[in-house]
Design an enzyme around this catalytic site. Structure first.
Site, short mmCIF file in Angstrom:
data_model
loop_
_atom_site.label_atom_id
_atom_site.label_comp_id
_atom_site.label_asym_id
_atom_site.label_seq_id
_atom_site.Cartn_x
_atom_site.Cartn_y
_atom_site.Cartn_z
CB CYS A 82 -0.98 -0.04 1.15
SG CYS A 82 -2.36 1.12 0.96
CG HIS A 141 -4.33 -3.67 2.66
ND1 HIS A 141 -3.51 -3.20 3.66
CD2 HIS A 141 -4.87 -2.58 2.07
CE1 HIS A 141 -3.56 -1.87 3.68
NE2 HIS A 141 -4.38 -1.48 2.73
CD GLU A 172 -2.64 -6.45 5.26
OE1 GLU A 172 -3.39 -5.46 5.38
OE2 GLU A 172 -1.85 -6.58 4.30
#
Length: 378
Positions: A248, A333, A335
């Protein structure tokens, strides 16, 4: 209690308050996620923003501390169509309204979020204010005008850690540079046995070298990447020495360090349903995103960067890699889990890159370096 949302273009929404009885200004944005509202509330990248959820029903499964992405929310306001004050979920610890009151965040419900989203899509994100006071529209307009764009930026220092801390592991040592890192990044690295050292946003290249990392993770974070030029300098200095993985904001900082440019999107990408195409495999991944800036495609020409991923909606750049050094990044993202875990392979790719780099660049044992340094000092 009545609450109002006023946009800087003069549009006024009147609804019900379900958060703190206060008023706050911020950048009004929208998120298209159907679930994950508490991850949105606790994502540091929303620092200084008033977040509108496009999904109409929010709060039905409550709040669970275990799912937080930070210690405390950084958003300035929460806007929903319909708020459910009584959650139905065995894991729920309290309601969204309770969370907003705890952290003095205003919330407004019972407004037309479809209309609000259309305004933001047509005219772009804009400043706004949520209030439960009886102030006139003229007074609220003055407050919005008095809030400069600068006040809504430079949020990295607010969300980053102020000190170094570690999450010990037995495998590769990763220095995680915290620009407003989500807990999920640390969770993915520790799940793989990494020895993670988290450092503040303004940590220098020399300070990182002293930690003897095997690799460097650049985290997500709020705001304009050009607000943190010192991080760009740090990345420039360390590229080639260590494998680096940017997420990001870290992706945008990596691009700037390589000579590319970034620009503001009209209304950004925020949600858990953004399709991203990996160019090498041709595979499409459903990704979670939260950013208002992107890497300018034309600025890639003449740099040592190669585009690896693109957004299937608007064709903006979603991934980059260095053509010479072991460095890569993604705008989304990995994660997060909208796929649910389709994108976690990027952390495995990062660790494989570290192991390959260590094989190709063997180093002397640290004890030998210490002995050599002590002999040179005599």
């Amino acid at each position: 209690m009545q609450a109002r949302l006023l946009l800087e273009d003069g549009t006024l929404f009147t609804g019900k308050s379900f958060g703190s009885e206060t008023e706050k200004t911020g950048e009004v944005v929208f998120n298209t996620g159907i679930t994950g509202y508490q991850e949105v509330l606790s994502d540091p990248s929303y620092c200084g923003q008033i977040v509108t959820m496009t999904f109409p029903l929010i709060g039905n499964y409550g709040i669970t501390r275990d799912d937080f992405e930070s210690v405390a929310p950084s958003i300035h306001g929460f806007v929903v169509r319909r708020y459910e004050p009584v959650p139905s979920n065995w894991r729920a610890q309290y309601s969204v309204g309770d969370l907003l009151k705890e952290y003095e965040i205003p919330g407004i419900s019972e407004i037309d979020t479809r209309m609000l989203t259309r305004i933001l899509r047509q005219h772009g994100t804009m400043k706004g204010i949520i209030t439960t006071s009886n102030k006139s529209v003229a007074e609220l307009t003055e407050m919005i005008q008095a809030t400069s764009i600068t006040a809504l930026r430079n949020q990295v220092a607010h969300t980053s850690t102020n000190h170094i801390y570690s999450s010990p592991g037995a495998k590769e040592r990763i220095v995680l540079v915290d620009f407003g890192a989500k807990s999920g990044i640390l969770r993915e690295l520790t799940k793989r046995g990494c020895d993670v050292v988290v450092v503040p946003h303004d940590t220098t290249a020399d300070e990182i070298r002293q930690l003897h990392p095997d690799g460097i993770q650049l985290s997500n974070g709020p705001g304009d990447p050009k607000d943190v030029p010192y991080a760009v300098d740090m990345i420039k200095e360390l590229m080639g020495e260590y494998p680096i993985f940017g997420i990001c904001l870290g992706h945008q900082l990596f691009a700037l360090a390589c000579g590319a440019d970034t620009e503001s999107l009209k209304f950004g990408h925020r949600g858990g349903n953004h399709p991203v195409k990996e160019l090498e495999s041709g595979r499409c991944f459903i990704t979670s995103q939260n950013h208002g800036y992107t890497v300018n495609e034309d600025s890639i020409v003449g740099t040592p960067l190669e585009v690896t991923h693109i957004n299937n909606n608007d064709k903006t750049i979603e991934g980059l890699k260095h053509t010479k050094y072991p460095v890569f990044s993604v705008q989304y993202h990995p994660e997060a889990a909208p796929g649910p875990y389709d994108n976690s392979y990027l952390f495995d790719r990062f660790l494989d890159m570290i192991r390959t780099h260590k094989q190709d660049h063997p180093q002397q044992p640290r004890q030998a370096l210490i002995m050599a340094a002590s002999k040179g000092a005599r």
